[in-house]
Motif scaffolding. Structure first.
Motif, PDB file in Angstrom:
ATOM      1  N   PHE A   1       4.187   9.506   5.881  1.00 56.19           N
ATOM      2  CA  PHE A   1       3.364  10.527   5.234  1.00 56.19           C
ATOM      3  C   PHE A   1       2.693  11.483   6.208  1.00 56.19           C
ATOM      4  CE2 PHE A   1       3.258   6.608   2.647  1.00 56.19           C
ATOM      5  CZ  PHE A   1       3.897   7.084   1.505  1.00 56.19           C
TER       6      PHE A   1
ATOM      7  N   LEU B   1      -6.092   3.961  -3.444  1.00 56.15           N
ATOM      8  CA  LEU B   1      -4.830   4.307  -2.789  1.00 56.15           C
ATOM      9  C   LEU B   1      -4.239   5.589  -3.352  1.00 56.15           C
ATOM     10  CD1 LEU B   1      -3.189   0.770  -2.525  1.00 56.15           C
ATOM     11  CD2 LEU B   1      -3.701   2.287  -0.602  1.00 56.15           C
ATOM     12  N   MET B   2      -4.439   5.843  -4.629  1.00 58.66           N
ATOM     13  CA  MET B   2      -3.901   7.050  -5.249  1.00 58.66           C
ATOM     14  C   MET B   2      -4.682   8.297  -4.829  1.00 58.66           C
ATOM     15  SD  MET B   2      -3.129   5.570  -9.114  1.00 58.66           S
ATOM     16  CE  MET B   2      -2.585   7.150  -9.764  1.00 58.66           C
TER      17      MET B   2
ATOM     18  N   ASP C   1       0.825  -1.203   0.000  1.00 54.67           N
ATOM     19  CA  ASP C   1       0.000   0.000   0.000  1.00 54.67           C
ATOM     20  C   ASP C   1       0.864   1.259   0.000  1.00 54.67           C
ATOM     21  OD1 ASP C   1      -2.164  -1.650   0.045  1.00 54.67           O
ATOM     22  OD2 ASP C   1      -2.703  -1.286   2.125  1.00 54.67           O
ATOM     23  N   VAL C   2       1.913   1.234   0.800  1.00 55.60           N
ATOM     24  CA  VAL C   2       2.813   2.382   0.867  1.00 55.60           C
ATOM     25  C   VAL C   2       3.462   2.636  -0.491  1.00 55.60           C
ATOM     26  CG1 VAL C   2       5.002   3.198   1.832  1.00 55.60           C
ATOM     27  CG2 VAL C   2       3.270   2.213   3.338  1.00 55.60           C
TER      28      VAL C   2
ATOM     29  N   GLU D   1       0.458  11.006   8.332  1.00 53.68           N
ATOM     30  CA  GLU D   1      -0.983  10.769   8.470  1.00 53.68           C
ATOM     31  C   GLU D   1      -1.247  10.142   9.835  1.00 53.68           C
ATOM     32  OE1 GLU D   1      -1.628   9.725   3.703  1.00 53.68           O
ATOM     33  OE2 GLU D   1      -1.952   8.205   5.248  1.00 53.68           O
TER      34      GLU D   1
ATOM     35  N   GLY E   1       1.779   5.035   7.797  1.00 53.55           N
ATOM     36  CA  GLY E   1       1.205   6.296   7.339  1.00 53.55           C
ATOM     37  C   GLY E   1       1.703   7.461   8.167  1.00 53.55           C
TER      38      GLY E   1
ATOM     39  N   LYS F   1       1.735   4.862  -3.027  1.00 50.40           N
ATOM     40  CA  LYS F   1       1.819   6.295  -2.770  1.00 50.40           C
ATOM     41  C   LYS F   1       3.034   6.928  -3.447  1.00 50.40           C
ATOM     42  CE  LYS F   1      -1.730   7.262  -0.122  1.00 50.40           C
ATOM     43  NZ  LYS F   1      -2.746   8.261  -0.534  1.00 50.40           N
ATOM     44  N   TRP F   2       3.991   6.120  -3.852  1.00 50.25           N
ATOM     45  CA  TRP F   2       5.200   6.625  -4.489  1.00 50.25           C
ATOM     46  C   TRP F   2       5.079   6.680  -6.013  1.00 50.25           C
ATOM     47  CZ3 TRP F   2       8.333   2.848  -0.990  1.00 50.25           C
ATOM     48  CH2 TRP F   2       8.474   3.422   0.277  1.00 50.25           C
TER      49      TRP F   2
ATOM     50  N   PRO G   1      -6.157   8.904   1.770  1.00 48.21           N
ATOM     51  CA  PRO G   1      -5.093   8.632   2.734  1.00 48.21           C
ATOM     52  C   PRO G   1      -4.975   7.140   3.016  1.00 48.21           C
ATOM     53  CG  PRO G   1      -6.487  10.440   3.486  1.00 48.21           C
ATOM     54  CD  PRO G   1      -7.170   9.832   2.303  1.00 48.21           C
ATOM     55  N   LEU G   2      -3.766   6.709   3.364  1.00 44.02           N
ATOM     56  CA  LEU G   2      -3.519   5.290   3.619  1.00 44.02           C
ATOM     57  C   LEU G   2      -4.448   4.727   4.682  1.00 44.02           C
ATOM     58  CD1 LEU G   2       0.357   4.734   3.640  1.00 44.02           C
ATOM     59  CD2 LEU G   2      -1.331   3.584   2.216  1.00 44.02           C
TER      60      LEU G   2
END
Length: 306
Positions: free
Chosen positions: A251, A86-87, A23-24, A253, A247, A27-28, A90-91
């Motif tokens: 990030f 996911l894009m 999942d992380v 979060e 998160g 985000k990249w 928030p996670l």
């Protein structure tokens, strides 16, 4: 608790750590990334990464190609919806929504595979559902949230479908076919959206996420072959803790106080499930006398996130 259940729980918890890493990694992705193109690249590179392992394992074959074809296509659609979520979200939000999957697994395991649900599992499922509603805040739902919920549903279906594959089938074959047979459907979706957005950055993220996702799927196959779905699906919730921590760490979060209450209702009952089961052992199994609608599906001995 029986040894196979303990081993299954441990395998699933470890697998969920790698699921959180997956999942992380989403985000990249580059800001202009196309979700369908990313999924297509990920599937193709997964196949390329798995073929050497498949060859080393003496080229195992399957007699259940229709089951694998069904899982691959359902999984492709679910994976695409999860990537989109996911894009955009928030996670912690995506993770909270996706962890409705264990509830679906327990309920569908009961209805479709005739797996018995104990009183303790009913309590955990109910509290987990309440916790998810608290985190969801239905008034704040949007299309991206619904996409993640649909992805959770496809994930649950795929996990239960593993029961239709004999445990004699090699796990690497399950993973290989899951990616290989899903490529045509993903290619059609990507072509419809426009074959744009391919870059070295996207390829790098695809390779990294593949490593995390394949490890996670491997642990899932091993776990769900060790024990019945309703006994270990509750361990899927531990991934929520990993997601919240990552998160925050990567990030910035964090969950608010109300969300923490929801997370506690999701995670804590699952952690104390063995003690709840023993405490309520003398109570009648509330689901035992309810009629089961098998809908033509029978459990088969045997045993991944989209």
């Amino acid at each position: 608790m029986q040894r196979p259940v303990v081993i299954g729980l441990i395998l699933l918890i470890v697998g969920n750590l790698f699921s959180a890493f997956y999942d992380v990694s989403i985000k990249w992705l580059p800001e202009d990334a196309n979700a369908a193109i990313f999924l297509l690249v990920r599937q193709i590179t997964s196949v390329l990464m798995l073929i050497p392992i498949w060859l080393y394992s003496q080229r195992p074959k399957t007699e259940h190609i229709s089951v694998h074809l069904w899982r691959a296509n359902i999984g492709s659609v679910g994976a695409l919806f999860l990537i989109i979520g996911l894009m955009a979200l928030p996670l912690a939000t995506v993770s909270s929504l996706f962890y409705s999957a264990p509830l679906m697994i327990i309920l569908m395991g009961y209805w479709f595979l005739k797996e018995r649900i104990t009183t303790g599992q009913v309590v955990c499922t109910f509290l987990g559902f309440v916790g998810i509603l608290i985190i969801l805040r239905p008034s704040e739902m949007n299309w991206f949230g619904l996409a993640v919920l649909f992805s959770a549903f496809t994930f649950s279906v795929n996990q239960l479908t593993l029961k239709k594959v004999p445990n004699t089938e090699h796990p690497v074959l399950t993973l290989l076919l899951y990616n290989l047979l899903g490529i045509p459907a993903t290619l059609i979706i990507a072509a419809f959206q426009g074959l744009e957005g391919l870059s070295w950055g996207l390829l790098a993220v695809a390779l990294l996420s593949n490593a995390f996702l394949l490890i996670y799927h491997w642990f899932c196959v091993l776990a769900y072959r060790r024990a019945q779905a309703s006994d270990i699906a509750i361990a899927e919730y531990t991934g929520l803790l990993f997601i919240v921590f990552l998160g925050w760490l990567l990030f910035d979060e964090w969950l608010d106080s109300l969300s923490w209450l929801g997370a506690a209702l999701i995670v804590l009952p699952s952690l104390f499930l063995p003690w709840i089961g023993m405490w309520m052992a003398k109570s009648p199994k509330v689901m035992d006398n309810m009629p089961v609608k098998a809908l033509g599906l029978e459990a088969v001995e045997g045993e991944p996130k989209p």
